[in-house]
Enzyme design. Sequence first.
Site, mmCIF file in Angstrom:
data_model
loop_
_atom_site.group_PDB
_atom_site.id
_atom_site.type_symbol
_atom_site.label_atom_id
_atom_site.label_comp_id
_atom_site.label_asym_id
_atom_site.label_seq_id
_atom_site.Cartn_x
_atom_site.Cartn_y
_atom_site.Cartn_z
ATOM 1 N N GLN A 47 -3.466 0.160 2.061
ATOM 2 C CA GLN A 47 -4.535 1.027 1.563
ATOM 3 C C GLN A 47 -4.914 0.717 0.118
ATOM 4 O O GLN A 47 -6.033 0.997 -0.298
ATOM 5 C CB GLN A 47 -4.108 2.490 1.681
ATOM 6 C CG GLN A 47 -5.253 3.475 1.790
ATOM 7 C CD GLN A 47 -6.101 3.275 3.027
ATOM 8 O OE1 GLN A 47 -7.307 3.041 2.938
ATOM 9 N NE2 GLN A 47 -5.489 3.335 4.200
ATOM 10 N N CYS A 78 -4.056 6.806 12.975
ATOM 11 C CA CYS A 78 -2.992 6.459 13.916
ATOM 12 C C CYS A 78 -2.343 7.685 14.538
ATOM 13 O O CYS A 78 -1.536 7.579 15.448
ATOM 14 C CB CYS A 78 -1.936 5.599 13.214
ATOM 15 S SG CYS A 78 -2.595 4.031 12.630
#
Length: 379
Positions: free
Chosen positions: A179, A325
């Site tokens: 990220q 996710c």
Amino acid sequence: MERIYLDHAATSPMDERVLEQMIPHFSGSFGNPSSIHSFGRESRKWVDEARAQIAAEIGAAEQEIIFTSGGTEADNLAIMGTALARKDLGRHIITTKIEHHAVLHTCEKLEGDGFDITYLDVDQNGRVSAKQVKEALRDDTILVTVMYGNNEVGTVQPIEEIGELLKEHKAYFHTDAVQAFGLLPIDVKNSHIDLLSVSGHKLNGPKGTGFLYASKDVKLSPLLFGGEQERKRRAGTENVPGIVGLKEAIKLSSEERDEKNEKYQSFKAIFADTLRDAGVAFEVNGDKEHSLPHVLNLYFPGVSVEALLVNLDMAGVAVSSGSACTAGSVLPSHVLTAMFGEESDRLTSSIRISFGLGNTAEQVKTAAKHVADVVKRLT
């Protein structure tokens, strides 16, 4: 109705400039990079060029870059590969409670195989400290894995401090930088990082691409067996178009990093100011000082996150409740749970907004107005 995408932390659209670089290689550079004839050598040239450029971006050597299918594989190779290669030296691993599930579930698998995993707590800003790591270290610790920047709340960890602490310890230091990469400058040598995971689709590159940086001093057991690609560390014919696309995405992210950071920080301010002007009550989840520029996690007291997300989607605004996710999961965010506890209202009343390619200040303001309207309607 204009659709506004503010879920770039889940995945990002591919930059057209990346696609342009990839297209010729789907049919032109089709040779197997392991072949010794001209077709293979041509493909090998593109792979080697990409490897060199990516290595230079993080201060690494070319042979320290292992191309993978993405961040999940890179995390698995770093953790499982280390565990298998070093199990005779120790079976203790340190991580945190807010890692991506690619890290947490891999550690849980190792627990079932007899490894001892220490899961560090975080404070209410989502941060761990080097002191916590130091206190958890043991003689049999073989790996410490702490994510660079959190995908749900954006909190950036004290990576350099932890790296400095571990440079004299035998434990490898792994960080999931999926990220953070492309938005924060990273030098693996200065930060004393041994293993670093990156994914292409989080930085406007192609899905199914990524890499693991593994220091030349790191010993890994491969997880895939077959050919001798990636110096016998990751078998399988290289994805030449994908690797070219990954290289271009990393190049562009490096060149435009400062501009993007400034823009995304301004988007955060616009979003928050618009909500305040509308009289909406909210709080920011995450560390305001140590934060990724593009991630904004907001808590709206008394508002059902499911109702909020559905109404926003109907209005054309795409945001999320956390990691993609875990979409559809009946369980609350493990990140917010670690930060605030199982009984906190924040677990069921928080959303994540994440900015990226193509977003404009006007879009951000419009989206914030939609959020304000829906929140008022639901309270």
